[in-house]
Write a protein that holds these residues in place. Structure first.
Motif, PDB file in Angstrom:
ATOM      1  N   THR A 109      41.711  38.717  31.483  1.00 42.88           N
ATOM      2  CA  THR A 109      42.625  38.201  32.508  1.00 42.88           C
ATOM      3  C   THR A 109      41.947  37.329  33.556  1.00 42.88           C
ATOM      4  N   LEU A 110      40.879  37.810  34.190  1.00 42.39           N
ATOM      5  CA  LEU A 110      40.248  37.024  35.239  1.00 42.39           C
ATOM      6  C   LEU A 110      39.530  35.800  34.681  1.00 42.39           C
ATOM      7  N   ILE A 111      38.883  35.960  33.539  1.00 44.00           N
ATOM      8  CA  ILE A 111      38.170  34.831  32.929  1.00 44.00           C
ATOM      9  C   ILE A 111      39.142  33.739  32.503  1.00 44.00           C
ATOM     10  N   SER A 112      40.243  34.134  31.865  1.00 43.87           N
ATOM     11  CA  SER A 112      41.213  33.133  31.425  1.00 43.87           C
ATOM     12  C   SER A 112      41.837  32.413  32.607  1.00 43.87           C
ATOM     13  N   SER A 113      41.999  33.118  33.729  1.00 46.34           N
ATOM     14  CA  SER A 113      42.520  32.488  34.937  1.00 46.34           C
ATOM     15  C   SER A 113      41.581  31.383  35.409  1.00 46.34           C
ATOM     16  N   ALA A 114      40.273  31.678  35.401  1.00 45.76           N
ATOM     17  CA  ALA A 114      39.299  30.660  35.799  1.00 45.76           C
ATOM     18  C   ALA A 114      39.265  29.510  34.808  1.00 45.76           C
ATOM     19  N   LEU A 115      39.335  29.832  33.520  1.00 44.74           N
ATOM     20  CA  LEU A 115      39.303  28.784  32.501  1.00 44.74           C
ATOM     21  C   LEU A 115      40.529  27.886  32.576  1.00 44.74           C
ATOM     22  N   ASN A 116      41.603  28.427  33.070  1.00 43.07           N
ATOM     23  CA  ASN A 116      42.821  27.624  33.246  1.00 43.07           C
ATOM     24  C   ASN A 116      42.848  26.948  34.616  1.00 43.07           C
ATOM     25  N   ASN A 117      41.647  26.754  35.177  1.00 41.83           N
ATOM     26  CA  ASN A 117      41.521  26.100  36.486  1.00 41.83           C
ATOM     27  C   ASN A 117      42.275  26.842  37.571  1.00 41.83           C
ATOM     28  N   ALA A 118      42.283  28.183  37.452  1.00 42.11           N
ATOM     29  CA  ALA A 118      42.843  29.065  38.480  1.00 42.11           C
ATOM     30  C   ALA A 118      44.340  28.910  38.657  1.00 42.11           C
ATOM     31  N   TYR A 119      45.023  28.353  37.666  1.00 46.17           N
ATOM     32  CA  TYR A 119      46.474  28.252  37.754  1.00 46.17           C
ATOM     33  C   TYR A 119      47.087  29.372  36.930  1.00 46.17           C
ATOM     34  N   LEU A 120      47.556  30.395  37.614  1.00 45.90           N
ATOM     35  CA  LEU A 120      48.172  31.538  36.957  1.00 45.90           C
ATOM     36  C   LEU A 120      49.379  31.941  37.783  1.00 45.90           C
ATOM     37  N   LYS A 121      50.428  32.402  37.157  1.00 43.08           N
ATOM     38  CA  LYS A 121      51.623  32.795  37.895  1.00 43.08           C
ATOM     39  C   LYS A 121      51.276  33.877  38.909  1.00 43.08           C
ATOM     40  N   THR A 122      51.553  33.606  40.155  1.00 40.49           N
ATOM     41  CA  THR A 122      51.137  34.520  41.208  1.00 40.49           C
ATOM     42  C   THR A 122      51.985  35.783  41.274  1.00 40.49           C
ATOM     43  N   THR A 123      53.080  35.821  40.557  1.00 38.29           N
ATOM     44  CA  THR A 123      53.932  37.010  40.584  1.00 38.29           C
ATOM     45  C   THR A 123      53.501  38.047  39.556  1.00 38.29           C
ATOM     46  N   ALA A 124      52.699  37.633  38.604  1.00 40.56           N
ATOM     47  CA  ALA A 124      52.385  38.530  37.490  1.00 40.56           C
ATOM     48  C   ALA A 124      51.642  39.780  37.939  1.00 40.56           C
ATOM     49  N   HIS A 125      50.752  39.637  38.915  1.00 38.33           N
ATOM     50  CA  HIS A 125      49.928  40.778  39.293  1.00 38.33           C
ATOM     51  C   HIS A 125      50.736  41.880  39.975  1.00 38.33           C
ATOM     52  N   LYS A 126      51.950  41.575  40.390  1.00 34.39           N
ATOM     53  CA  LYS A 126      52.754  42.568  41.099  1.00 34.39           C
ATOM     54  C   LYS A 126      53.353  43.612  40.149  1.00 34.39           C
ATOM     55  N   GLU A 127      53.268  43.361  38.853  1.00 30.12           N
ATOM     56  CA  GLU A 127      53.874  44.275  37.891  1.00 30.12           C
ATOM     57  C   GLU A 127      53.068  45.565  37.733  1.00 30.12           C
ATOM     58  N   VAL A 128      51.821  45.539  38.158  1.00 30.91           N
ATOM     59  CA  VAL A 128      50.949  46.700  38.015  1.00 30.91           C
ATOM     60  C   VAL A 128      50.401  47.069  39.386  1.00 30.91           C
ATOM     61  N   ARG A 129      50.498  48.349  39.740  1.00 30.63           N
ATOM     62  CA  ARG A 129      49.969  48.835  41.013  1.00 30.63           C
ATOM     63  C   ARG A 129      48.699  49.638  40.775  1.00 30.63           C
ATOM     64  N   ILE A 130      47.671  49.317  41.530  1.00 26.59           N
ATOM     65  CA  ILE A 130      46.433  50.103  41.486  1.00 26.59           C
ATOM     66  C   ILE A 130      46.604  51.295  42.425  1.00 26.59           C
ATOM     67  N   LEU A 131      46.560  52.497  41.874  1.00 27.62           N
ATOM     68  CA  LEU A 131      46.771  53.703  42.663  1.00 27.62           C
ATOM     69  C   LEU A 131      45.464  54.350  43.110  1.00 27.62           C
ATOM     70  N   TYR A 132      44.430  54.231  42.282  1.00 31.36           N
ATOM     71  CA  TYR A 132      43.162  54.890  42.596  1.00 31.36           C
ATOM     72  C   TYR A 132      42.052  54.260  41.770  1.00 31.36           C
ATOM     73  N   GLN A 133      40.870  54.114  42.372  1.00 31.76           N
ATOM     74  CA  GLN A 133      39.700  53.627  41.651  1.00 31.76           C
ATOM     75  C   GLN A 133      38.525  54.570  41.914  1.00 31.76           C
ATOM     76  N   SER A 134      37.852  54.983  40.866  1.00 30.97           N
ATOM     77  CA  SER A 134      36.805  55.997  41.009  1.00 30.97           C
ATOM     78  C   SER A 134      35.629  55.517  41.834  1.00 30.97           C
ATOM     79  N   ASP A 135      35.444  54.212  41.975  1.00 30.83           N
ATOM     80  CA  ASP A 135      34.292  53.700  42.704  1.00 30.83           C
ATOM     81  C   ASP A 135      34.636  53.126  44.063  1.00 30.83           C
ATOM     82  N   VAL A 136      35.889  53.163  44.477  1.00 34.27           N
ATOM     83  CA  VAL A 136      36.273  52.516  45.729  1.00 34.27           C
ATOM     84  C   VAL A 136      36.470  53.468  46.903  1.00 34.27           C
TER      85      VAL A 136
END
Length: 443
Positions: free
Chosen positions: A408-435
């Motif tokens: 996901t992040l690599i393809s975003s950069a390869l596409n010159n950072a043009y990615l639909k800005t609404t897509a990331h809202k479909e998934v919520r990060i609830l917890y990260q073991s290292d944060v």
């Protein structure tokens, strides 16, 4: 325990700190007592600690050493810590440095909560047990993981020496092929750099995943950039999403290999300390040379790509020297940051310990000593550096391997950072073991 030391923003030879307090009217305690150690801690912190002027004037010297140290810290300090070099249990612990992996609990668009393995270190206990990035964890030590219990489960894992995991693969929107995996506490070896060259739309793009910034890495950086330059790379993606930091000298070496127009005298970083530390300015060449094992600035510049733009992939785990790369390149070229906001460690420090012979204090202090700024005097990112292109790397499952052009992040950069800005809202990060826990991430 060098794993805990290598993450330091600045690894400098430890300073000789006297156990004696020369202030008139200072307390005096028997040598070797807890109180005498606490007095040494206080004297050291008065000299070096960034927020020394906020320390209590009359602390309780009878507290256990770790409690006493914590009583000296400013409320805004998230990063200073102390360890007893004669007691391994006093060192900070994390899932990553104990077992070699990290995971994230996310909520999908349909409301389902799942746990994703986001990172597995090479040659780690998790790696040797067969754990892979993108796997789904359904149970840890027999417990079903939820958003409510994830933090307590992670905390309990730090007190164990083996983990029983039930893992599976994400297929067609569900978890399949579940199996049991046992991961034992153990050592993770140094992490290699991962490099790729992608070709798209007639342009060659170099990709470089850097896990951390240990001292002595200039030779391998130089080799990777020599390969990029020889291949005719015209764009660069730096993947620092899980990079906690390390040596500022190694970070400076990386930065010297990217833009055009810099010289050995170009300013790289400004350190601001307390009234004792003052301000320290360093050029690229000076900061690189602070690592005695480093290649010289001119040697590195022979393989510099001379770019006017760089893509940098970040997450909440991007910290310290990795954040310095993001911030300190900005005066010299366009930085396009993709991913999530960084951790927000705009601080630097070095190890303070008793170097007398014989040593009288076994405790080792890792205090915040400096705030850091770039060549334009820009810093103060304690709340994190916000990306221009916010992308949630969990928006598509399964997670692809790092270095995969479809990730996901690599393809975003390869596409010159043009990615639909609404897509990331479909998934919520609830917890990260290292944060959630800062202590133990290092510098």
């Amino acid at each position: 325990m060098r794993k805990f030391v290598k993450f330091l923003l600045i690894v400098i030879a430890a300073f000789l700190i006297s156990c004696t307090n020369n202030d008139e009217g200072a307390p005096s305690f028997p040598e070797g007592s807890t109180e005498s150690v606490n007095l040494w801690v206080q004297d050291s912190m008065k000299r070096y600690y960034y927020w020394a002027d906020q320390m209590p004037s009359k602390p309780d010297y009878h507290l256990p050493v770790k409690d006493f140290f914590n009583s000296l810290l400013a409320p805004q300090d998230r990063f200073s810590f102390i360890v007893n070099t004669e007691d391994s249990s006093s060192y900070p612990r994390s899932i990553r440095n104990m077992y070699g992996f990290d995971y994230t609990v996310i909520q999908l668009a349909n409301g389902e909560v799942v746990t994703v393995v986001k990172l597995v270190l090479k040659d780690s206990p998790a790696f040797n047990a067969g754990l892979e990035r993108g796997m789904m964890i359904t149970r840890i030590n027999g417990k079903l993981i939820t958003a409510n219990n994830a933090e307590s489960i992670t905390s309990s894992m730090k007190d164990q020496t083996a983990l029983d995991l039930k893992v599976g693969n994400w297929k067609n929107g569900t978890i399949a092929d579940e199996k049991d995996v046992k991961v034992y506490y153990g050592y993770s070896f140094e992490q290699p750099l991962l490099s790729k060259i992608f070709e798209k739309n007639g342009k060659k793009t170099g990709y470089l995943y850097i896990y951390d910034f240990p001292d002595g890495m200039t030779s391998v950086l130089n080799q990777k950039f020599a390969e990029f330059k020889s291949a005719g790379v015209q764009q660069l993606i730096l993947d620092l999403r899980y990079n906690y930091g390390g040596s500022v000298s190694s970070a400076a070496a990386l930065c010297s290999l990217i833009p055009s127009g810099i010289t050995s005298g170009s300013p790289f970083i400004l350190f601001k300390g307390n009234k004792n530390g003052g301000e320290v300015k360093r050029t690229f060449a000076e900061q690189i040379a602070y690592d005695p094992k480093a290649l010289g600035f001119n040697t590195l510049r022979a393989n510099a790509l001379g770019l006017n733009k760089v893509y940098i992939l970040t997450s909440n785990s991007t910290a310290s020297a990795a954040e310095i790369v993001v911030n300190n390149l900005k005066p010299y070229l366009q930085v396009i940051q993709i991913g999530d906001i960084t951790l927000g460690k705009d601080m630097a420090g070095f190890t303070v310990e008793d170097k007398r012979k014989p040593r009288k204090v076994s405790w080792q202090i890792h205090p915040v000593i400096y705030k850091v700024y770039n060549a334009n005097g820009i810093g103060e990112y304690n709340k994190g550096i916000v990306p221009q292109v916010k992308v949630n790397e969990y928006m598509e499952l399964p997670l692809l391997p790092l270095g995969d052009p479809g990730e996901t992040l690599i393809s975003s950069a390869l596409n010159n950072a043009y990615l639909k800005t609404t897509a990331h809202k479909e998934v919520r990060i609830l917890y990260q073991s290292d944060v959630p826990g800062i202590e133990g991430k290092g510098w």
